[in-house]
Design a protein around this motif. Sequence first.
Motif, PDB file in Angstrom:
ATOM      1  N   SER A  74     -11.414   3.135 -10.041  1.00 57.40           N
ATOM      2  CA  SER A  74     -12.851   3.317  -9.990  1.00 57.40           C
ATOM      3  C   SER A  74     -13.533   4.416 -10.939  1.00 57.40           C
ATOM      4  N   TYR A  75     -12.857   5.440 -11.471  1.00 60.28           N
ATOM      5  CA  TYR A  75     -13.216   6.274 -12.248  1.00 60.28           C
ATOM      6  C   TYR A  75     -13.527   5.702 -13.576  1.00 60.28           C
ATOM      7  N   SER A  76     -12.733   4.780 -14.084  1.00 61.36           N
ATOM      8  CA  SER A  76     -13.012   4.102 -15.152  1.00 61.36           C
ATOM      9  C   SER A  76     -14.218   3.047 -15.197  1.00 61.36           C
ATOM     10  N   ILE A  77     -14.269   2.372 -14.306  1.00 55.15           N
ATOM     11  CA  ILE A  77     -15.283   1.547 -14.031  1.00 55.15           C
ATOM     12  C   ILE A  77     -16.777   2.199 -13.968  1.00 55.15           C
ATOM     13  N   PHE A  78     -16.523   3.321 -13.358  1.00 54.33           N
ATOM     14  CA  PHE A  78     -17.740   4.281 -13.126  1.00 54.33           C
ATOM     15  C   PHE A  78     -18.208   4.793 -14.528  1.00 54.33           C
ATOM     16  N   VAL A  79     -17.263   5.268 -15.225  1.00 50.11           N
ATOM     17  CA  VAL A  79     -17.653   5.695 -16.652  1.00 50.11           C
ATOM     18  C   VAL A  79     -18.215   4.544 -17.477  1.00 50.11           C
ATOM     19  N   VAL A  80     -17.639   3.493 -17.724  1.00 49.41           N
ATOM     20  CA  VAL A  80     -18.257   2.405 -18.383  1.00 49.41           C
ATOM     21  C   VAL A  80     -19.530   1.953 -17.899  1.00 49.41           C
ATOM     22  N   VAL A  81     -19.892   1.834 -16.615  1.00 55.58           N
ATOM     23  CA  VAL A  81     -21.030   1.477 -16.053  1.00 55.58           C
ATOM     24  C   VAL A  81     -22.284   2.584 -16.163  1.00 55.58           C
TER      25      VAL A  81
ATOM     26  N   VAL B 170       0.885  -1.298   0.093  1.00 55.19           N
ATOM     27  CA  VAL B 170       0.075   0.213  -0.135  1.00 55.19           C
ATOM     28  C   VAL B 170       0.823   1.325   0.074  1.00 55.19           C
ATOM     29  N   ASN B 171       0.686   2.131  -1.074  1.00 52.46           N
ATOM     30  CA  ASN B 171       1.564   3.357  -1.082  1.00 52.46           C
ATOM     31  C   ASN B 171       0.642   4.061  -1.931  1.00 52.46           C
ATOM     32  N   VAL B 172       1.143   5.448  -2.136  1.00 57.73           N
ATOM     33  CA  VAL B 172       0.380   6.760  -2.743  1.00 57.73           C
ATOM     34  C   VAL B 172       0.253   6.008  -4.319  1.00 57.73           C
ATOM     35  N   GLU B 173       1.367   5.520  -4.810  1.00 62.76           N
ATOM     36  CA  GLU B 173       0.957   4.991  -6.238  1.00 62.76           C
ATOM     37  C   GLU B 173      -0.448   4.151  -6.552  1.00 62.76           C
ATOM     38  N   GLN B 174      -0.465   3.199  -5.562  1.00 65.70           N
ATOM     39  CA  GLN B 174      -1.408   2.257  -5.354  1.00 65.70           C
ATOM     40  C   GLN B 174      -2.886   2.987  -5.012  1.00 65.70           C
ATOM     41  N   PHE B 175      -2.885   4.333  -4.353  1.00 66.84           N
ATOM     42  CA  PHE B 175      -3.876   4.930  -4.311  1.00 66.84           C
ATOM     43  C   PHE B 175      -4.563   5.803  -5.443  1.00 66.84           C
ATOM     44  N   ALA B 176      -3.397   6.105  -6.213  1.00 66.71           N
ATOM     45  CA  ALA B 176      -3.690   6.653  -7.654  1.00 66.71           C
ATOM     46  C   ALA B 176      -4.170   5.614  -8.735  1.00 66.71           C
ATOM     47  N   LYS B 177      -3.851   4.368  -8.470  1.00 64.77           N
ATOM     48  CA  LYS B 177      -4.404   3.251  -9.369  1.00 64.77           C
ATOM     49  C   LYS B 177      -5.780   2.993  -9.111  1.00 64.77           C
ATOM     50  N   ILE B 178      -6.180   2.935  -7.645  1.00 67.49           N
ATOM     51  CA  ILE B 178      -7.464   2.845  -7.128  1.00 67.49           C
ATOM     52  C   ILE B 178      -8.478   3.920  -7.570  1.00 67.49           C
TER      53      ILE B 178
END
Length: 120
Positions: free
Chosen positions: A109-116, A97-105
Amino acid sequence: MELLARTTCDHLFLLTTQGLSDVNVMNVMLLIANITFETFGYCYLGSELSSQAASIASAAYQTRWERYSIEQQKILQMVIMRGQRRSQISVGGSVGVNVEQFAKIVKNSYSIFVVVKDFF
């Protein structure tokens, strides 16, 4: 981590489809904010842990250890050896867990949201 991205995406989708007039939607917004803030806190602390561990090992290596007694040299040797292994906070013992992982999350999240959102 992907479960967190999907959960955040689900909440965002509910927020988009319901509008801002319902009390449940306000609860969802607070839940999203809480999950995001808490996740960022863990990720930030994970990054800080890694950087501090690396700086401790570097400082131990840069000392004039050859001038110390044998007992102190052994202690410094253990500190240096421990510093060569990566220190991190992990989720389930596998994902660091680090800040890079947070950016990926957040990105996932936004990518899945846009598709849905496009489906409905």
